[in-house]
Design a protein around this motif. Structure first.
Motif, PDB file in Angstrom:
ATOM      1  N   MET A  58     -20.678  -4.628 -16.941  1.00 42.50           N
ATOM      2  CA  MET A  58     -19.943  -5.407 -17.935  1.00 42.50           C
ATOM      3  C   MET A  58     -20.885  -6.292 -18.742  1.00 42.50           C
ATOM      4  O   MET A  58     -20.741  -6.421 -19.956  1.00 42.50           O
ATOM      5  N   GLU A  59     -21.869  -6.884 -18.077  1.00 41.16           N
ATOM      6  CA  GLU A  59     -22.836  -7.733 -18.777  1.00 41.16           C
ATOM      7  C   GLU A  59     -23.659  -6.906 -19.764  1.00 41.16           C
ATOM      8  O   GLU A  59     -23.881  -7.326 -20.896  1.00 41.16           O
ATOM      9  N   SER A  61     -22.759  -4.064 -21.152  1.00 41.59           N
ATOM     10  CA  SER A  61     -21.865  -3.654 -22.223  1.00 41.59           C
ATOM     11  C   SER A  61     -21.657  -4.806 -23.203  1.00 41.59           C
ATOM     12  O   SER A  61     -21.676  -4.612 -24.418  1.00 41.59           O
ATOM     13  N   GLY A  62     -21.460  -6.006 -22.672  1.00 42.57           N
ATOM     14  CA  GLY A  62     -21.283  -7.176 -23.526  1.00 42.57           C
ATOM     15  C   GLY A  62     -22.503  -7.443 -24.377  1.00 42.57           C
ATOM     16  O   GLY A  62     -22.404  -7.728 -25.573  1.00 42.57           O
ATOM     17  N   ARG A  63     -23.671  -7.323 -23.808  1.00 43.11           N
ATOM     18  CA  ARG A  63     -24.915  -7.526 -24.555  1.00 43.11           C
ATOM     19  C   ARG A  63     -25.058  -6.462 -25.650  1.00 43.11           C
ATOM     20  O   ARG A  63     -25.460  -6.760 -26.761  1.00 43.11           O
ATOM     21  N   ASN A  65     -22.675  -4.808 -27.160  1.00 42.31           N
ATOM     22  CA  ASN A  65     -21.738  -5.111 -28.245  1.00 42.31           C
ATOM     23  C   ASN A  65     -22.236  -6.273 -29.086  1.00 42.31           C
ATOM     24  O   ASN A  65     -22.114  -6.259 -30.312  1.00 42.31           O
ATOM     25  N   LEU A  66     -22.821  -7.271 -28.443  1.00 34.84           N
ATOM     26  CA  LEU A  66     -23.348  -8.420 -29.167  1.00 34.84           C
ATOM     27  C   LEU A  66     -24.486  -7.986 -30.098  1.00 34.84           C
ATOM     28  O   LEU A  66     -24.526  -8.375 -31.265  1.00 34.84           O
TER      29      LEU A  66
END
Length: 80
Positions: A58-59, A61-63, A65-66
């Protein structure tokens, strides 16, 4: 008197046998408990590892997307 002595000795042997059987059962129960506890710890460890792996994904994936959003934002800023 002799009969009482023989009877008492026989009861003593029976009691000793019962104690040995109970001790063996207790040892088996302790072993089972230890094995069960180890299995539970292993399962908990596996679950924790899965949870940690999921959180790591999740981390990432979040990075990702960022970074994509930042790149999109830079493209728009450069166009203006």
């Amino acid at each position: 008197m002799e009969e009482m002595k023989v009877k008492t000795e026989g009861e003593g042997r029976e009691s000793e046998e019962k104690v040995k059987i109970m001790e063996a059962e207790i040892a088996e129960l302790k072993k089972t408990t230890v094995d069960r506890d180890r299995a539970e710890i292993s399962v908990e460890s596996d679950e924790l590892s899965s949870s940690q792996r999921f959180q790591g994904l999740m981390e990432v994936s979040g990075r990702s997307n960022l970074i994509k959003n930042l790149k999109k934002g830079q493209g728009r800023f450069n166009e203006q």
